[in-house]
Design an enzyme around this catalytic site. Structure first.
Site, PDB file in Angstrom:
ATOM      1  N   HIS A   1      23.019 -13.280  -5.985  1.00  0.00           N
ATOM      2  CA  HIS A   1      23.086 -11.812  -6.058  1.00  0.00           C
ATOM      3  C   HIS A   1      22.407 -11.147  -4.861  1.00  0.00           C
ATOM      4  CE1 HIS A   1      23.091  -7.788  -7.824  1.00  0.00           C
ATOM      5  NE2 HIS A   1      23.793  -8.235  -8.841  1.00  0.00           N
TER       6      HIS A   1
ATOM      7  N   GLU B   1      29.491 -10.977  -5.173  1.00  0.00           N
ATOM      8  CA  GLU B   1      29.111 -12.090  -6.046  1.00  0.00           C
ATOM      9  C   GLU B   1      30.336 -12.931  -6.376  1.00  0.00           C
ATOM     10  OE1 GLU B   1      27.024 -10.097  -9.432  1.00  0.00           O
ATOM     11  OE2 GLU B   1      27.089  -8.425  -8.049  1.00  0.00           O
TER      12      GLU B   1
ATOM     13  N   HIS C   1      23.816 -11.474 -16.904  1.00  0.00           N
ATOM     14  CA  HIS C   1      23.260 -12.480 -15.992  1.00  0.00           C
ATOM     15  C   HIS C   1      22.417 -13.543 -16.720  1.00  0.00           C
ATOM     16  CE1 HIS C   1      25.051 -10.312 -12.808  1.00  0.00           C
ATOM     17  NE2 HIS C   1      24.113  -9.420 -12.583  1.00  0.00           N
TER      18      HIS C   1
HETATM   19  C1  GLA Z   1      25.813  -7.084 -11.283  1.00  0.00           C
HETATM   20  C2  GLA Z   1      26.416  -6.243 -12.352  1.00  0.00           C
HETATM   21  C3  GLA Z   1      25.903  -4.859 -12.237  1.00  0.00           C
HETATM   22  C4  GLA Z   1      24.388  -4.823 -12.257  1.00  0.00           C
HETATM   23  C5  GLA Z   1      23.845  -5.731 -11.204  1.00  0.00           C
HETATM   24  C6  GLA Z   1      22.350  -5.844 -11.260  1.00  0.00           C
HETATM   25  O1  GLA Z   1      26.292  -6.765 -10.061  1.00  0.00           O
HETATM   26  O2  GLA Z   1      27.805  -6.246 -12.316  1.00  0.00           O
HETATM   27  O3  GLA Z   1      26.423  -4.055 -13.253  1.00  0.00           O
HETATM   28  O4  GLA Z   1      23.939  -5.253 -13.510  1.00  0.00           O
HETATM   29  O5  GLA Z   1      24.393  -7.010 -11.321  1.00  0.00           O
HETATM   30  O6  GLA Z   1      21.703  -4.619 -11.191  1.00  0.00           O
END
Ligand code: GLA
Length: 347
Positions: free
Chosen positions: A177, A312, A107
């Site tokens: 998110h 997402e 991220h």
């Molecule tokens: C995304 C990633 C997950 C995790 C979340 C945050 O969804 O794919 O693996 O890192 O963010 O916790």
């Protein structure tokens, strides 16, 4: 219709955070923070007019600062999901970006867009415009990036518009998110919700959640959500992909192009339905596998695994290292522009 701005605490360096509330009488109420561009709450009525907050979040800024690694409700950038080893090359240059998750960049690195203070400016009563300038070299990424995200409150939904420009070639992948629970945040597991994802394929991952580069069919796997399926129906299937991720944490290759439906989430108990529309090529389904009961949400209940799920909309994880995936390169003179809409109705 109304738009209200109020203080929401201060960051450790003293910078004030503002919370904006956008609401429609008898309709939705959306609360957005300038910190991380976080959707703090989204109140949605059911068929009988009962209103609950359908996204996981916290009552105070402290909650977000303490739970940053779970990315509650935030804007994610510069690069959503993982970049293997925090490395990629572009135009023959090798880049090493911040590694913040098991030797990979997750991220956008440790101080991603989710942990920045965005500038906010109400556009009109229904629309909030957030902007951020990410300097050249931010978290190791090339190019000075100017980003604009708009949250627009619709009659029965929210449209999120993303735009960005750069002064040097770079890579970009932006998303939001939010974790949804259509029965209301803090009401327990979403395993009884039903889900449809409009995808015939997904991008399998290795144990460290990095795409292998394959594009595999969902048919015959627990990832097949082409027909309405309870979220919990296959969550415990002993399938390698689910075991690697402790549940669903997978990028789906959405069918078609242009703005189209990507997913439909429904709660049979309240009748609330969420449809996600996007122009993006992928959708990460994440069933909150890392929520471990250590954070107390806005309504006073702790969040445990499966208490919400994220949908997402995005480009595929680790795209810069997989030339066959749709390109995430942004060059000077180009405009990165995408949108995602959450539409709510009742069954
Ligand atoms: C995304 C990633 C997950 C995790 C979340 C945050 O969804 O794919 O693996 O890192 O963010 O916790």
């Amino acid at each position: 219709m109304a738009l209200i701005a109020e203080p929401f605490g201060a960051l450790p360096d003293g910078s004030p955070v503002i919370r904006y509330t956008l609401s429609r009488p008898g309709g939705l109420t959306l609360r957005v923070l300038t910190y991380g561009g976080i959707v703090q709450s989204l109140e949605v009525p059911d068929a009988r007019g009962r209103v609950v907050n359908v996204v996981l979040g916290f009552a105070s800024l402290h909650g977000y600062l303490a739970a940053g690694d779970a990315y509650f409700g935030c804007l994610v950038g510069r690069f959503a999901n993982r970049l293997a080893g925090g490395r990629f090359s572009l135009d023959g240059e090798n880049y090493a970006v911040d590694v913040n998750a098991g030797g990979n960049c997750l991220h956008g690195g440790s101080t991603g867009f989710d942990k920045r203070l965005w500038s906010a400016e109400p556009f009109n009563d229904n629309e909030l415009r957030l902007t951020l300038t990410s300097p050249d070299g931010d978290q190791g990424f090339p190019g000075r990036l100017n980003v604009e995200v708009t949250y627009c409150l619709l009659e029965s939904g929210v449209r999120i518009g993303y735009r960005a420009t750069t002064d040097a070639p770079t890579v970009i992948n932006l998303t939001n998110h939010s974790y949804f629970n259509l029965a209301g945040e803090g009401s327990g597991s979403v395993e009884a919700h039903t889900l449809v994802i409009d995808a015939d394929e997904f991008t399998p991952v290795s144990r460290d959640l990095i795409p292998t580069g394959e594009v595999a069919v969902v048919a015959g796997t627990p990832l097949d959500l082409r027909r309405k399926t309870a979220v919990g129906a296959h969550l415990r299937d002993p399938h390698r992909q689910l075991l690697a991720a402790r549940g669903y944490d997978h990028n789906y290759v959405l069918r078609g192009t242009g703005l189209r439906r990507a997913a439909r989430l429904a709660d049979p108990t309240t009748g609330r339905v969420l449809e996600v529309l996007t122009d993006q090529p992928g959708l990460q389904l994440y069933t909150g596998n890392f929520l471990d009961g250590s954070h107390v949400g806005i309504g006073g209940r702790a969040y445990r695994q499966g208490d919400g799920l994220a949908l997402e909309t995005q480009h595929f994880p680790d795209s810069p290292n997989h030339p066959a995936f749709p390109s995430t390169v942004l060059r000077p003179g180009q405009l990165f522009a995408t949108s995602t809409t959450w539409l709510f109705h009742t069954d």
